[in-house]
Motif scaffolding. Structure first.
Motif, PDB file in Angstrom:
ATOM      1  N   LEU A 283       0.810  -1.214   0.000  1.00 34.95           N
ATOM      2  CA  LEU A 283       0.000   0.000   0.000  1.00 34.95           C
ATOM      3  C   LEU A 283       0.845   1.266   0.000  1.00 34.95           C
ATOM      4  O   LEU A 283       0.344   2.351  -0.266  1.00 34.95           O
ATOM      5  N   SER A 284       2.142   1.123   0.312  1.00 31.89           N
ATOM      6  CA  SER A 284       3.023   2.292   0.342  1.00 31.89           C
ATOM      7  C   SER A 284       3.672   2.556  -1.017  1.00 31.89           C
ATOM      8  O   SER A 284       4.426   3.518  -1.166  1.00 31.89           O
ATOM      9  N   LEU A 285       3.391   1.725  -2.003  1.00 35.51           N
ATOM     10  CA  LEU A 285       4.003   1.878  -3.322  1.00 35.51           C
ATOM     11  C   LEU A 285       3.580   3.185  -3.967  1.00 35.51           C
ATOM     12  O   LEU A 285       2.393   3.446  -4.166  1.00 35.51           O
ATOM     13  N   ARG A 286       4.561   4.008  -4.329  1.00 37.36           N
ATOM     14  CA  ARG A 286       4.267   5.296  -4.964  1.00 37.36           C
ATOM     15  C   ARG A 286       4.152   5.150  -6.485  1.00 37.36           C
ATOM     16  O   ARG A 286       3.269   5.709  -7.107  1.00 37.36           O
ATOM     17  N   PHE A 287       5.096   4.406  -7.075  1.00 35.20           N
ATOM     18  CA  PHE A 287       5.015   4.160  -8.511  1.00 35.20           C
ATOM     19  C   PHE A 287       5.842   2.942  -8.877  1.00 35.20           C
ATOM     20  O   PHE A 287       6.719   2.517  -8.116  1.00 35.20           O
ATOM     21  N   GLN A 288       5.544   2.391 -10.043  1.00 33.88           N
ATOM     22  CA  GLN A 288       6.361   1.318 -10.609  1.00 33.88           C
ATOM     23  C   GLN A 288       6.572   1.602 -12.094  1.00 33.88           C
ATOM     24  O   GLN A 288       5.615   1.914 -12.812  1.00 33.88           O
TER      25      GLN A 288
ATOM     26  N   GLY B 218       1.137   4.082  -7.908  1.00 34.83           N
ATOM     27  CA  GLY B 218       0.725   3.104  -6.917  1.00 34.83           C
ATOM     28  C   GLY B 218      -0.281   3.671  -5.927  1.00 34.83           C
ATOM     29  O   GLY B 218      -0.691   4.832  -6.023  1.00 34.83           O
ATOM     30  N   PRO B 219      -0.674   2.850  -4.947  1.00 36.92           N
ATOM     31  CA  PRO B 219      -1.675   3.272  -3.959  1.00 36.92           C
ATOM     32  C   PRO B 219      -1.279   4.520  -3.183  1.00 36.92           C
ATOM     33  O   PRO B 219      -2.148   5.329  -2.819  1.00 36.92           O
ATOM     34  N   ALA B 220       0.029   4.688  -2.908  1.00 43.03           N
ATOM     35  CA  ALA B 220       0.469   5.863  -2.143  1.00 43.03           C
ATOM     36  C   ALA B 220       0.441   7.133  -2.985  1.00 43.03           C
ATOM     37  O   ALA B 220       0.442   8.232  -2.439  1.00 43.03           O
ATOM     38  N   GLY B 221       0.433   6.977  -4.304  1.00 39.05           N
ATOM     39  CA  GLY B 221       0.319   8.122  -5.193  1.00 39.05           C
ATOM     40  C   GLY B 221       1.598   8.920  -5.337  1.00 39.05           C
ATOM     41  O   GLY B 221       2.474   8.902  -4.468  1.00 39.05           O
ATOM     42  N   ILE B 222       1.703   9.616  -6.476  1.00 42.88           N
ATOM     43  CA  ILE B 222       2.846  10.496  -6.720  1.00 42.88           C
ATOM     44  C   ILE B 222       2.480  11.452  -7.845  1.00 42.88           C
ATOM     45  O   ILE B 222       1.685  11.116  -8.735  1.00 42.88           O
ATOM     46  N   SER B 223       3.023  12.646  -7.811  1.00 46.07           N
ATOM     47  CA  SER B 223       2.862  13.607  -8.895  1.00 46.07           C
ATOM     48  C   SER B 223       4.112  14.462  -8.956  1.00 46.07           C
ATOM     49  O   SER B 223       4.870  14.554  -7.992  1.00 46.07           O
TER      50      SER B 223
END
Length: 230
Positions: A101-106, A136-141
């Motif tokens: 759930l902590s994944l920001r991106f792949q 990912g679930p944690a999101g990133i921008s």
């Protein structure tokens, strides 16, 4: 082969978690992409960028020479392969550890294209790589950087690295967008042309290289400290 052997990246477990959590993706293969196919057949008058775009749309690319003179018929451009263990690169939020759930991106590779041109005693290869970054679930921008390496290796009983180069690939993730494509093109991969039997053993490898990113950072010259004014 020290530089090429560093092409590895983690994220396999996180990738599977991402497949489950992102319902918009139909399969794991759609994330990491299939093994690239050898390129074949196109007009030498079209630009490499056009052929790369056609390749990404499903039209095979070509192995053709540009400029004066075409390569001999038996000049077969080396295939492009994804380095084993280096097909994905992911980043997680630091405060959440390795939880899926902590994944920001792949990031993963989707397709490749290449072409070769013989110039005297050298062969010049143009290599294009396209991939995708999935949020990912944690999101990133905002801006991120992907560590990528290309390497030409002569395979055999004792593999030998002929050429290698590290890239910091910039990608901007717009807010609210679930995935973004990225492209990296090397237009001047030039190596001495070996004997035909040796050239047949050449392979172009691509992969994510986070360790290479750390080494490149160390190579940067350290600015001397400003002397205090008297």
């Amino acid at each position: 082969m020290q530089a090429a052997s560093r092409l590895r990246a983690g994220g396999a477990g996180a990738a599977m978690g991402l497949v489950v959590l992102l319902s918009g993706c139909s399969s794991y293969d759609s994330l990491v992409g299939a093994k690239p196919s050898p390129a074949a057949g196109a007009s030498s008058s079209s630009s490499f960028s056009d052929r790369f775009s056609s390749f990404l749309q499903g039209t095979p690319s070509s192995t053709m020479a540009e400029g004066a003179g075409a390569p001999p018929p038996d000049l077969d451009c080396p295939t492009v392969e994804i380095r084993q263990g280096a097909s994905t690169f992911s980043q997680s939020a630091q405060e959440s550890g390795s939880n899926a759930l902590s994944l920001r991106f792949q990031a993963s590779f989707l397709k490749t294209a290449r072409e070769c041109a013989l110039h005297g005693a050298n062969v010049t290869m143009k290599v294009g790589v396209q991939g995708r970054v999935i949020v990912g679930p944690a999101g990133i921008s905002g801006p991120i950087t992907l560590p990528m390496r290309l390497a030409v290796v002569k395979e055999g009983l004792e593999p030998k690295t002929i050429w290698t180069k590290f890239y910091s690939v910039p990608v901007t993730m717009p807010p609210g967008q679930p995935n973004v494509l990225f492209t990296q093109v090397e237009e001047d991969l030039t190596v001495p042309m070996p004997a035909s039997k040796d050239f047949d053993q050449y392979v172009i490898y691509v992969g994510f290289d986070p360790e290479g990113a750390a080494l490149e950072q160390k190579k940067k010259p350290v600015r001397p400290s400003a002397k205090p004014k008297r």
